[in-house]
Design a protein around this motif. Structure first.
Motif, PDB file in Angstrom:
ATOM      1  N   MET A 146       0.791  -1.103   0.049  1.00 63.39           N
ATOM      2  CA  MET A 146      -0.104  -0.048   0.137  1.00 63.39           C
ATOM      3  C   MET A 146       0.764   1.442   0.069  1.00 63.39           C
ATOM      4  SD  MET A 146      -3.212  -0.922  -0.200  1.00 63.39           S
ATOM      5  CE  MET A 146      -2.607  -2.089  -1.562  1.00 63.39           C
ATOM      6  N   HIS A 147       2.233   1.153   0.061  1.00 63.00           N
ATOM      7  CA  HIS A 147       2.739   2.423  -0.050  1.00 63.00           C
ATOM      8  C   HIS A 147       4.264   2.074  -1.081  1.00 63.00           C
ATOM      9  CE1 HIS A 147       3.917   6.428   1.811  1.00 63.00           C
ATOM     10  NE2 HIS A 147       4.970   6.317   0.830  1.00 63.00           N
ATOM     11  N   THR A 148       3.974   2.327  -2.310  1.00 61.62           N
ATOM     12  CA  THR A 148       5.471   2.107  -3.140  1.00 61.62           C
ATOM     13  C   THR A 148       5.684   3.582  -3.841  1.00 61.62           C
ATOM     14  OG1 THR A 148       4.041   1.747  -4.944  1.00 61.62           O
ATOM     15  CG2 THR A 148       4.825  -0.105  -3.492  1.00 61.62           C
ATOM     16  N   HIS A 149       6.908   3.894  -4.037  1.00 61.69           N
ATOM     17  CA  HIS A 149       7.458   4.818  -5.112  1.00 61.69           C
ATOM     18  C   HIS A 149       7.720   4.129  -6.178  1.00 61.69           C
ATOM     19  CE1 HIS A 149       6.380   7.973  -2.510  1.00 61.69           C
ATOM     20  NE2 HIS A 149       6.680   7.289  -1.418  1.00 61.69           N
ATOM     21  N   ILE A 150       6.923   3.520  -7.251  1.00 63.88           N
ATOM     22  CA  ILE A 150       7.443   2.398  -8.344  1.00 63.88           C
ATOM     23  C   ILE A 150       8.434   3.267  -9.246  1.00 63.88           C
ATOM     24  CG2 ILE A 150       5.355   2.858  -9.593  1.00 63.88           C
ATOM     25  CD1 ILE A 150       6.667  -0.591  -8.759  1.00 63.88           C
ATOM     26  N   ILE A 183      -5.650  10.773  -3.253  1.00 57.22           N
ATOM     27  CA  ILE A 183      -4.954  12.010  -3.074  1.00 57.22           C
ATOM     28  C   ILE A 183      -4.070  11.679  -1.861  1.00 57.22           C
ATOM     29  CG2 ILE A 183      -5.137  14.355  -2.435  1.00 57.22           C
ATOM     30  CD1 ILE A 183      -6.453  13.723  -5.038  1.00 57.22           C
ATOM     31  N   LYS A 184      -2.727  11.855  -2.109  1.00 56.70           N
ATOM     32  CA  LYS A 184      -1.714  11.946  -0.929  1.00 56.70           C
ATOM     33  C   LYS A 184      -1.496  13.429  -0.195  1.00 56.70           C
ATOM     34  CE  LYS A 184       2.626  10.614   0.720  1.00 56.70           C
ATOM     35  NZ  LYS A 184       3.911  10.270   0.057  1.00 56.70           N
ATOM     36  N   ILE A 185      -1.469  13.687   0.882  1.00 56.76           N
ATOM     37  CA  ILE A 185      -1.176  14.817   1.411  1.00 56.76           C
ATOM     38  C   ILE A 185       0.023  14.660   2.578  1.00 56.76           C
ATOM     39  CG2 ILE A 185      -2.846  14.541   3.083  1.00 56.76           C
ATOM     40  CD1 ILE A 185      -3.467  17.443   2.260  1.00 56.76           C
ATOM     41  N   GLU A 211       0.075   7.213   6.617  1.00 54.67           N
ATOM     42  CA  GLU A 211       1.454   6.565   6.061  1.00 54.67           C
ATOM     43  C   GLU A 211       2.619   6.825   7.063  1.00 54.67           C
ATOM     44  OE1 GLU A 211       0.786   5.042   3.009  1.00 54.67           O
ATOM     45  OE2 GLU A 211      -1.267   5.792   3.835  1.00 54.67           O
ATOM     46  N   HIS A 212       3.327   5.938   7.477  1.00 51.50           N
ATOM     47  CA  HIS A 212       4.299   5.785   8.564  1.00 51.50           C
ATOM     48  C   HIS A 212       3.895   5.785   9.946  1.00 51.50           C
ATOM     49  CE1 HIS A 212       6.420   6.796   4.846  1.00 51.50           C
ATOM     50  NE2 HIS A 212       5.780   8.095   4.913  1.00 51.50           N
ATOM     51  N   GLY A 213       3.064   6.925  10.601  1.00 55.32           N
ATOM     52  CA  GLY A 213       2.328   6.711  11.908  1.00 55.32           C
ATOM     53  C   GLY A 213       3.334   6.522  12.943  1.00 55.32           C
ATOM     54  N   THR A 252       5.503  -0.637   2.358  1.00 58.55           N
ATOM     55  CA  THR A 252       6.939  -0.892   2.575  1.00 58.55           C
ATOM     56  C   THR A 252       7.434   0.838   2.106  1.00 58.55           C
ATOM     57  OG1 THR A 252       7.101  -1.213   0.083  1.00 58.55           O
ATOM     58  CG2 THR A 252       7.190  -3.072   1.568  1.00 58.55           C
ATOM     59  N   ASP A 253       6.927   1.595   1.409  1.00 58.98           N
ATOM     60  CA  ASP A 253       7.617   2.925   0.868  1.00 58.98           C
ATOM     61  C   ASP A 253       8.860   2.390  -0.099  1.00 58.98           C
ATOM     62  OD1 ASP A 253       7.679   5.497   0.809  1.00 58.98           O
ATOM     63  OD2 ASP A 253       8.645   5.901   2.923  1.00 58.98           O
ATOM     64  N   ALA A 254       8.570   1.493  -0.822  1.00 54.11           N
ATOM     65  CA  ALA A 254       9.530   0.918  -1.825  1.00 54.11           C
ATOM     66  C   ALA A 254      10.106   1.875  -2.562  1.00 54.11           C
ATOM     67  CB  ALA A 254       8.992  -0.157  -2.551  1.00 54.11           C
TER      68      ALA A 254
HETATM   69 ZN   LIG Z   1       6.527   7.596   0.754  1.00 47.49          ZN
END
Ligand SMILES: [Zn+2]
Length: 444
Positions: free
Chosen positions: A99-103, A222-224, A283-285, A355-357
């Motif tokens: 649920m969290h990538t930077h592909i 939307i990512k904020i 995201e992260h928390g 993962t924030d891949a």
């Molecule tokens: Zn990220």
């Protein structure tokens, strides 16, 4: 009329095309409809359904891109002409979901300095390489949390059209952040005009326009950016970055357009402000406090913990060209977050795998499972659920994917042995099917 392969598109894209597709199918048949007749039977020693349950000696019948049947092998009749795949000594489970990538990031991205050297065209090409690595690692769905110049939108669409292999993608297009915040590039002379790592937007009205623009050009969510971050200079991770009014404007506008909002937040105050405004996930928390835990439980918001990335930045940051200020932030954060996040997990805040891949993490996404178990005190079954049905619920597509059930998309993987005994087996995926199509099949 046969079901068409267009169901591989994200749901809202599908809806837009549905009328056109139905009309088209009156006039033509094509390879896709022929392929949708393909029947595959998969036999496995063990199946993890994705909802916290398992089934031993089970078989799945796949017709076209959907699961048609699942049950004990003794009760499943093998249709004539079916392609039978024997996965004895393997565990079959739903395709994993990050649920969290930077592909679209490179493996030498240099943190927030990357925007000085590279742009969306680089990102588009990195994305093709990373998407294949990610799919081969068993991740059949990803939620992208920001890219440059709509590279993730293009990649999503070309994967859906079958032009390049990769996971189903749901994309943010770009993150929204304040002037001087985590989406901005700071610490340089005011005479130099440096683009942000996301869209730098201030004020409720401008934010409303930014949400509309992102949706216009293809954002699925939307990512904020609600607090400072690790890979940015000059902002503290525990400082909130948007006002309550700005956060509310984003959520309200996104909601009107049928989009969920996901919020980057490390510090407790920014996290709580975002949750109060109505975001779907944090995201992260990292530094969540007791009030934050209660608030998230009350609102049913998810944490996407992205634990592995900190170790990555600490270990590989220097060789990736990440500036020292970011490596120092990562070291500090890594000492602080464990107690807070473990408490949130144990007290019942919803979690979804992410993962924030970025950097060289693409294709190694499954390494996050072990870190989740160690950091959060989770069980193997819990973290698998976080990466399947919980993730699908967060995305709003649990009716299509996330568990192995008749009628859902045939997104599934297999690993040798039993990942409930050894979670690192998920790092050795030997079989990958997405929408009924086999993308990997290694014999042991
Ligand atoms: Zn990220």
């Amino acid at each position: 009329m046969k079901p068409r392969r267009l169901i591989a598109y994200p749901a809202h894209t599908l809806r837009s095309f549905l009328c056109l597709t139905l009309l088209w199918s009156f006039f033509t048949t094509n390879d896709a409809s022929a392929q949708s007749d393909q029947v595959t039977v998969i036999k496995a020693d063990k199946v993890i359904i994705g909802d916290g349950t398992t089934m031993n000696s089970a078989s799945l019948v796949i017709i076209g891109d959907r699961i048609s049947k699942i049950g004990p092998s003794t009760s499943i009749e093998i249709p004539t002409g079916a392609n039978v795949i024997d996965l004895s000594n393997h565990t079959v489970l739903p395709g994993l979901m990050d649920m969290h990538t930077h592909i679209n990031s490179s493996d030498h991205d240099g943190g927030d300095m990357s925007v000085l050297r590279e742009h969306g065209a680089h990102g588009a090409i990195y994305g093709v390489v990373n998407a294949e690595k990610t799919l081969q690692a068993g991740f059949t769905t990803i939620r992208n949390a920001g890219a440059l110049h709509y590279a993730d939108v293009a990649l999503r669409d070309l994967i859906a059209q079958g032009i390049v292999p990769g996971p189903r993608m749901y994309v943010a297009a770009a993150s929204l952040g304040i002037t001087g915040g985590h989406s901005d590039v700071n610490g340089w002379s005011p005479l130099i005009d440096i683009p942000g790592t996301g869209m730098v937007v201030d004020g409720p009205d401008n934010l409303r326009m930014a949400v509309r623009t992102l949706v216009k050009f293809g954002a699925d969510h939307i990512k904020i950016v609600a607090t400072g971050g690790i890979l940015s200079s000059g902002d503290a991770v525990d400082h909130p970055q948007y006002s309550d009014e700005e956060l509310r404007a984003v959520v309200e506008e996104a909601d009107r357009l049928g989009r969920k909002v996901i919020a980057h937040a490390h510090g407790a105050e920014g996290l709580k402000a975002a949750v109060r405004a109505g975001v779907a996930s944090i995201e992260h928390g990292s530094l969540i406090d007791d009030e934050g835990i209660e608030l998230m439980k009350e609102k049913g918001a998810f944490i996407v913990p992205t634990l592995l990335i900190l170790d990555e930045i600490i270990e590989f940051g220097e060789e990736r060209g990440i500036p020292d200020y970011s490596i120092q932030k990562a070291i500090e954060m890594s000492g602080l977050r464990e107690t807070a996040m473990r408490k949130a997990y144990q007290e019942g805040v919803r979690f979804a795998f992410g993962t924030d891949a970025s950097g060289n993490l693409h294709g190694r996404n499954a390494q996050e499972f072990k870190v989740m178990i160690e950091t959060l005190g989770a069980t193997p079954m819990q973290v698998i659920k976080n990466a399947t049905s919980d993730a699908a619920e967060l995305l709003g597509i649990l009716d299509q994917v996330g568990t192995l059930e008749a009628g859902k998309w045939a997104d599934l993987i297999a690993v040798p042995g039993n990942p409930l005994d050894d979670i690192t087996l998920l790092e050795k995926v030997s079989f990958v099917m997405k929408a009924g199509e086999i993308h990997k099949h290694k014999d042991n």
